[in-house]
Design a protein around this motif. Structure first.
Motif, PDB file in Angstrom:
ATOM      1  N   ALA A 158       0.827  -1.256  -0.126  1.00 10.36           N
ATOM      2  CA  ALA A 158       0.100  -0.035   0.080  1.00 10.36           C
ATOM      3  C   ALA A 158       0.756   1.143   0.040  1.00 10.36           C
ATOM      4  N   ARG A 159       1.859   1.203   0.888  1.00  7.18           N
ATOM      5  CA  ARG A 159       2.554   2.493   1.077  1.00  7.18           C
ATOM      6  C   ARG A 159       3.412   2.779  -0.313  1.00  7.18           C
ATOM      7  N   GLU A 160       4.020   1.632  -0.898  1.00  8.38           N
ATOM      8  CA  GLU A 160       4.754   1.914  -2.279  1.00  8.38           C
ATOM      9  C   GLU A 160       3.771   1.874  -3.571  1.00  8.38           C
ATOM     10  N   ARG A 161       2.592   1.671  -3.349  1.00  9.44           N
ATOM     11  CA  ARG A 161       1.513   1.665  -4.300  1.00  9.44           C
ATOM     12  C   ARG A 161       1.914   0.576  -5.390  1.00  9.44           C
ATOM     13  N   LEU A 162       2.073  -0.618  -5.037  1.00 10.82           N
ATOM     14  CA  LEU A 162       2.538  -1.518  -5.760  1.00 10.82           C
ATOM     15  C   LEU A 162       1.409  -2.461  -6.587  1.00 10.82           C
ATOM     16  N   ASP A 163       1.548  -2.589  -7.822  1.00 10.97           N
ATOM     17  CA  ASP A 163       0.669  -3.281  -8.502  1.00 10.97           C
ATOM     18  C   ASP A 163       0.500  -4.869  -8.319  1.00 10.97           C
ATOM     19  N   VAL A 164       0.253  -5.020  -7.236  1.00 10.63           N
ATOM     20  CA  VAL A 164       0.127  -6.474  -6.984  1.00 10.63           C
ATOM     21  C   VAL A 164      -1.481  -7.097  -6.514  1.00 10.63           C
ATOM     22  N   ILE A 165      -1.896  -8.110  -6.891  1.00 13.89           N
ATOM     23  CA  ILE A 165      -3.346  -8.521  -6.709  1.00 13.89           C
ATOM     24  C   ILE A 165      -2.794  -9.764  -5.724  1.00 13.89           C
ATOM     25  N   SER A 166      -3.187  -9.607  -4.552  1.00  9.63           N
ATOM     26  CA  SER A 166      -3.123 -10.680  -3.622  1.00  9.63           C
ATOM     27  C   SER A 166      -4.366 -11.608  -3.598  1.00  9.63           C
ATOM     28  N   ILE A 167      -4.063 -12.818  -3.900  1.00  6.85           N
ATOM     29  CA  ILE A 167      -5.523 -13.807  -3.699  1.00  6.85           C
ATOM     30  C   ILE A 167      -5.233 -14.708  -2.563  1.00  6.85           C
ATOM     31  N   VAL A 168      -5.977 -14.719  -1.650  1.00  7.62           N
ATOM     32  CA  VAL A 168      -5.853 -15.490  -0.244  1.00  7.62           C
ATOM     33  C   VAL A 168      -7.165 -16.654  -0.562  1.00  7.62           C
ATOM     34  N   PHE A 169      -6.571 -17.862  -0.680  1.00  9.45           N
ATOM     35  CA  PHE A 169      -7.455 -18.920  -0.723  1.00  9.45           C
ATOM     36  C   PHE A 169      -7.868 -19.251   0.719  1.00  9.45           C
ATOM     37  N   ASN A 170      -8.891 -18.824   1.227  1.00  4.02           N
ATOM     38  CA  ASN A 170      -9.431 -19.045   2.523  1.00  4.02           C
ATOM     39  C   ASN A 170     -10.095 -20.357   2.513  1.00  4.02           C
ATOM     40  N   ASN A 171      -9.564 -21.621   2.969  1.00  5.50           N
ATOM     41  CA  ASN A 171     -10.008 -22.872   3.124  1.00  5.50           C
ATOM     42  C   ASN A 171      -9.942 -23.317   4.780  1.00  5.50           C
ATOM     43  N   ARG A 172      -9.485 -22.172   5.385  1.00  5.86           N
ATOM     44  CA  ARG A 172      -9.701 -22.450   6.839  1.00  5.86           C
ATOM     45  C   ARG A 172      -8.923 -23.617   7.506  1.00  5.86           C
ATOM     46  N   SER A 173      -7.923 -23.653   6.800  1.00  7.13           N
ATOM     47  CA  SER A 173      -7.229 -25.070   7.416  1.00  7.13           C
ATOM     48  C   SER A 173      -5.716 -25.061   7.019  1.00  7.13           C
ATOM     49  N   TYR A 174      -4.863 -25.931   7.486  1.00  6.92           N
ATOM     50  CA  TYR A 174      -3.688 -26.078   6.900  1.00  6.92           C
ATOM     51  C   TYR A 174      -4.043 -27.367   6.127  1.00  6.92           C
ATOM     52  N   ALA A 175      -4.627 -27.249   5.129  1.00 13.00           N
ATOM     53  CA  ALA A 175      -5.115 -28.711   4.327  1.00 13.00           C
ATOM     54  C   ALA A 175      -4.014 -29.618   4.019  1.00 13.00           C
ATOM     55  N   ILE A 176      -3.062 -29.022   3.788  1.00 10.80           N
ATOM     56  CA  ILE A 176      -1.929 -30.028   2.969  1.00 10.80           C
ATOM     57  C   ILE A 176      -1.296 -30.958   4.277  1.00 10.80           C
TER      58      ILE A 176
END
Ligand code: TPP
Length: 551
Positions: free
Chosen positions: A427-445
């Motif tokens: 945010a501070r550096e205004r970087l062009d990044v799309i962060s996609i968080v897969f919220n599966n609510r577990s340490y599935a692996i």
């Protein structure tokens, strides 16, 4: 006349090191103050040292030159260790500047006093504590030379506060780098002979061999000799997509990698090691080169990879051979029930040319390689050392190295929490990044691994260690609080709308994708995070494994 800090920064800039990821303390204040005297140095504040080290890693992977970090004594360095480990495994060049107490203060064993060299040594083959302001810049030049390699590595220069503030610093010119040697003629001839003889052959490519020029050279050799191309399990940076040779990534899962390597008579290593299983499992093989397969090393990490491949190409008469290239192909627009696979499909359908993908999606990214194989040309950066918490920091560094390119960071909800502070830097550096968080609510692996390692008797208390449901993590509020525009997607349509908006609108975005664990319903032996590589396997095998009926 300069103080040590100013002369040091000038030396770094003169050597092309123009970005420094910082998390400073009192012992680094003269370095911080000197930043204003050398405007060519871009200093980027990270709110945790693991963000600074991961960002320096991502930067170097994309800029092809090192960044510096500025860290606070042994504790600050220690906080950055996991991502320094990832950089070490990825052979990524990086220069740590670690502030220390003034030399005369050490005898008092003050609160922050610790053995910094010991902390550094595990990840940093080159470590030195600067002894004097006069010699500081010579130390820096040696550190820069050491970290650039090849192979790239982490170098750590410890900077006592009085060496930093002392007068008499003299900036030094950059180190003279000698180009690495290409493979010797005898080695090239032996590999050429193996390639031209009988039997099944394959290359295993790592490091610089996964960059476009080397890929084109090796693909010509492959087309001429019938050899197959494999990439190491977790590449530092792989260039792929339409118009480039497509390379099958070796599976994380040892059983699956064994299927891929099965029947080989010759395996030729280029800038990588012989394949081994990620972990040991009771009763399963650790060393994955098939019995009877002859191992060759065309080029080691110390050698000129492209030059070696070009010599080989000449030796087998492949210079004019047309390489097999990936044709353009995008998946259709995803519809229906929202799953992690749909996210991967949407990325394959919509990502622009030159996207940089940072993949720390763990089980949720299984289908990503397949859906993006024929997408426009792009780079993928992976978790080289297996220490989670690299993704968002690495995306920060990649975005700073390549401001014209879109960065998409794919994150498991567990992995993202290690260095979530990176969002604030985006945010501070205004970087062009799309962060996609897969919220599966577990340490599935780990639910799968729990059984896979044969840990008998795991009950509710054991499973609770792998469960992230209570309390539920709210990534939209988290992202917003760190200054990043954030949206939640619970349906495919919501995801597509959020993703298309993020693609259109420069600046950082976060999308929380509420998805079920990818591996639900699959048989235990079908190991999830190995399946990352599934997408590159022949389709019938991939489908069979997904159904849980293959090895
Ligand atoms: C530094 C570090 N700590 C712990 C681990 C062990 N570990 C591997 S995967 C994982 C959980 C990943 O969870 P998530 O990112 O949610 O992905 P999922 O398994 O749900 O796909 C953990 C804790 C690790 N690899 N590195």
């Amino acid at each position: 006349m300069s103080n040590g800090a100013h002369a040091l920064i000038q030396t770094l800039v003169d050597a092309g090191i123009t970005t420094c990821f910082t998390n400073p303390g009192t012992s680094e204040m003269h370095f911080v103050a000197a930043l204003d005297t050398v405007p060519e140095m871009r200093a980027v504040l990270a709110l945790f040292e693991g963000v600074a080290t991961g960002a320096a890693d991502g930067y170097a992977r994309m800029a092809d030159k090192p960044a510096a970090t500025l860290l606070h004594l042994g504790c600050g360095l220690g906080n950055g260790l996991a991502n320094l480990h990832n950089a070490r495994k990825g052979k990524v060049p990086m220069l740590n500047i670690v502030g220390d107490h003034a030399t005369y203060h050490v005898q008092y064993d003050a609160q922050l006093q610790s053995d910094i060299e010991t902390v550094a040594r595990n990840v940093s083959p080159w470590v030195r504590t600067a002894k004097s302001t006069a010699a500081l810049c010579q130390d820096a030049v040696e550190a820069i030379g050491a970290c650039m390699g090849p192979p790239g590595q982490v170098a750590t220069l410890i900077l006592p506060a009085d060496v930093s503030w002392g007068e008499g610093g003299v900036p030094m010119p950059p180190p003279k780098m000698t180009p690495p040697p290409a493979a010797q003629d005898a080695t090239v001839a032996a590999v050429a002979q193996a390639l031209q003889g009988e039997g099944k052959k394959a290359f295993l490519l790592g490091g610089r061999a996964l960059r476009a020029p080397a890929l084109m050279a090796v693909a010509r050799v492959a087309a001429k000799t019938g050899a197959k191309l494999f990439a190491e399990v977790l590449p530092t940076r792989i260039e792929r997509g339409a118009g480039l040779p497509s390379v099958e990534r070796l599976a994380y899962l040892a059983e699956l990698a064994s299927v891929q390597l099965n029947g080989l008579d010759h395996l030729i290593l280029v800038d990588t090691k012989a394949p081994v299983s990620f972990f040991a499992y009771p009763g399963k093989k650790s060393y994955l080169v098939p019995d009877g397969c002859q191992l060759h090393e065309l080029a080691s990490p110390r050698q000129d990879v492209l030059g070696s491949l070009e010599k080989l190409s000449k030796a087998v008469g492949a210079e004019q051979t047309a390489p097999v290239l990936q044709s353009p192909k995008r998946p259709g627009r995803p519809r229906g029930k929202f799953t992690a696979d749909k996210v991967c499909k949407a990325i394959g359908q919509l990502m622009p040319e030159d996207t940089i993908i940072v993949d720390e999606a763990q089980t949720s990214g299984i289908m990503l390689p397949m859906y993006t194989a024929g997408a426009p040309r792009h780079d993928v950066l992976t978790l080289t050392g297996g220490a989670i918490g690299l993704g968002l920091p690495c995306a920060v560094g990649a975005a700073i190295a390549c401001p014209q390119r879109k960065v998409i960071a794919l994150e498991g909800d567990g992995s993202v929490m290690y260095t979530v502070q990176a969002l604030w830097t985006m945010a501070r550096e205004r970087l062009d990044v799309i962060s996609i968080v897969f919220n599966n609510r577990s340490y599935a692996i780990l639910n799968v691994e729990l059984q896979r390692v044969g840990a008998i008797g795991a009950g509710e208390r054991a499973k609770a260690q792998l469960d992230l449901k209570n309390p539920p993590l709210d990534f939209v509020r988290m992202g917003e609080s760190l200054g990043v525009s954030s949206k939640r997607a619970s349906t495919t349509e919501e995801f597509l709308a959020a993703f298309e908006h993020a693609l259109r609108t420069p600046g950082p975005h976060l999308i929380e994708a509420i998805v079920p664990p990818t591996m639900t319903g699959l048989k235990l032996r079908v190991l999830p995070h190995l399946l990352q590589s599934l997408a590159n396997l022949p389709q019938p095998l991939a489908r069979a494994i997904k159904r849980g009926i293959a090895p």
